[in-house]
Scaffold this active site. Structure first.
Site, mmCIF file in Angstrom:
data_model
loop_
_atom_site.group_PDB
_atom_site.id
_atom_site.type_symbol
_atom_site.label_atom_id
_atom_site.label_comp_id
_atom_site.label_asym_id
_atom_site.label_seq_id
_atom_site.Cartn_x
_atom_site.Cartn_y
_atom_site.Cartn_z
ATOM 1 N N LYS A 116 12.375 -14.848 -51.318
ATOM 2 C CA LYS A 116 13.423 -14.178 -52.100
ATOM 3 C C LYS A 116 13.132 -12.684 -52.228
ATOM 4 C CE LYS A 116 15.494 -16.135 -55.734
ATOM 5 N NZ LYS A 116 15.608 -16.812 -57.058
ATOM 6 N N LEU A 117 14.161 -11.911 -51.971
ATOM 7 C CA LEU A 117 14.083 -10.453 -52.087
ATOM 8 C C LEU A 117 15.322 -9.959 -52.816
ATOM 9 C CD1 LEU A 117 13.234 -10.001 -48.334
ATOM 10 C CD2 LEU A 117 11.712 -9.167 -50.130
#
EC number: 2.2.1.2
Length: 316
Positions: free
Chosen positions: A132-133
């Site tokens: 996740k970014l």
């Protein structure tokens, strides 16, 4: 007639938005998503104490520097929680990169590679992991690099159409457009409640979904951040929906028909030229809600990361 959760599963892949194993075992989702706030919450549950201890022991073998030990413990704790969750789901775990790297492309890529290596060293293959970014320009560019290395990404804190378009153009695996937080902003601004079908967050995800399908983008749309089951049901048919345990319970207890609201048009329209950095910033900046909510989301995740680090520091 089956309950609404069972019916929703026939239209949409249901994902659990939690780091709590008991909830995941109960609702048997395909995938699970975590973030710094959920890791902090999970770390305070007694059954996770052995995972914290194991993470600290690992960190002590990596460095004598306390600051580095704290970082390594936090990373390994996220991975250890992810490993436990993967024992109970058939699909993928989403593990988030430190929010303080949201504007650091190189730092995000390095942290993502490190997290994936930790999973790989524990026998977890890349096809069970999503990194996740935050959907900043730098986060999207980091994801573009990682995808080419076979590391699939989940772009989160997505509030604007510009963010969604840039993610598709970068070829990211999955996006998490937020619903409830968008509605929160408009509710505060306009001083009124919204019916599910006119909910600004629902309308945002619907627009993104239809755009992706019209142009044949393969990026998965996973609606996130729900405030009520009305929002969820208005997005029945979306590729995936990540839902907190309390709302999964509400759906399970609800009777009545679930109607498919989002339908894949399977389009193949000629795609527009990819956005430039300047175009992205300009378009995103035209949406004051998205500007505020992206910044707030990054700040809040960073605060919870700091709380987790303080908790770990006290145990070292």
């Amino acid at each position: 007639m089956s309950n609404k959760l069972e019916q929703l599963r026939k239209l949409t892949t249901v994902v659990a938005d939690t780091g709590e194993i008991d909830a995941i075992k109960k609702y048997q989702p395909e995938d699970a998503t975590t973030n710094p706030s959920l890791i902090l919450k999970a770390a305070q549950i007694a059954e996770y104490a052995p995972l914290i201890d194991a993470s600290i022991e690992y960190a002590k073998t990596q460095s004598d520097d306390k600051a580095q030990q704290i970082q390594d413990t936090c990373d390994m704790l996220a991975v250890n929680i992810g490993k436990e969750i993967l024992k109970t789901i058939p699909g993928r775990i989403s593990t988030e990169v430190d929010a303080r790297l949201s504007y650091d492309m190189e730092g995000s890529v390095a942290k993502a590679r490190q997290l994936v290596k930790m999973y790989n060293d524990a026998g977890i293959t890349n096809d069970r992991i999503l990194i996740k970014l935050a959907s900043t320009w730098e986060g999207i560019r980091a994801a573009e690099i990682l995808e080419k290395e076979g590391i699939n990404c989940n772009l989160t804190l997505l509030f604007s159409f510009a963010q969604a378009r840039a993610c598709a153009e970068a070829g990211v695996f999955l996006i998490s457009p937020f619903v409830g937080r968008i509605m929160d902003w408009y509710k505060a601004k306009e001083g009124r409640d919204f019916e599910a079908q006119e909910d600004p967050g629902v309308l945002s995800v619907t627009k993104i979904y239809n755009y992706y399908k019209e142009y044949g983008y393969k990026t998965v749309v996973m609606g996130a951040s729900f405030r009520n089951i009305g929002e969820i049901l208005e997005l029945a048919g979306c590729d995936r929906l990540t839902i907190a345990p309390a709302l999964l319970a509400e759906l399970e207890a609800a009777e009545g028909e679930v109607v498919e609201k989002l339908v894949d048009s399977k389009g193949a329209a000629e795609r527009p030229a990819p956005m430039t950095h300047a175009e992205f910033l300009w378009e995103h900046n035209q949406d004051p809600m998205a500007v505020e909510k992206l910044a707030e989301g990054i700040r809040n995740f960073a605060v919870d990361q700091g709380k987790l680090e303080a908790m770990i520091a006290a145990k070292l």
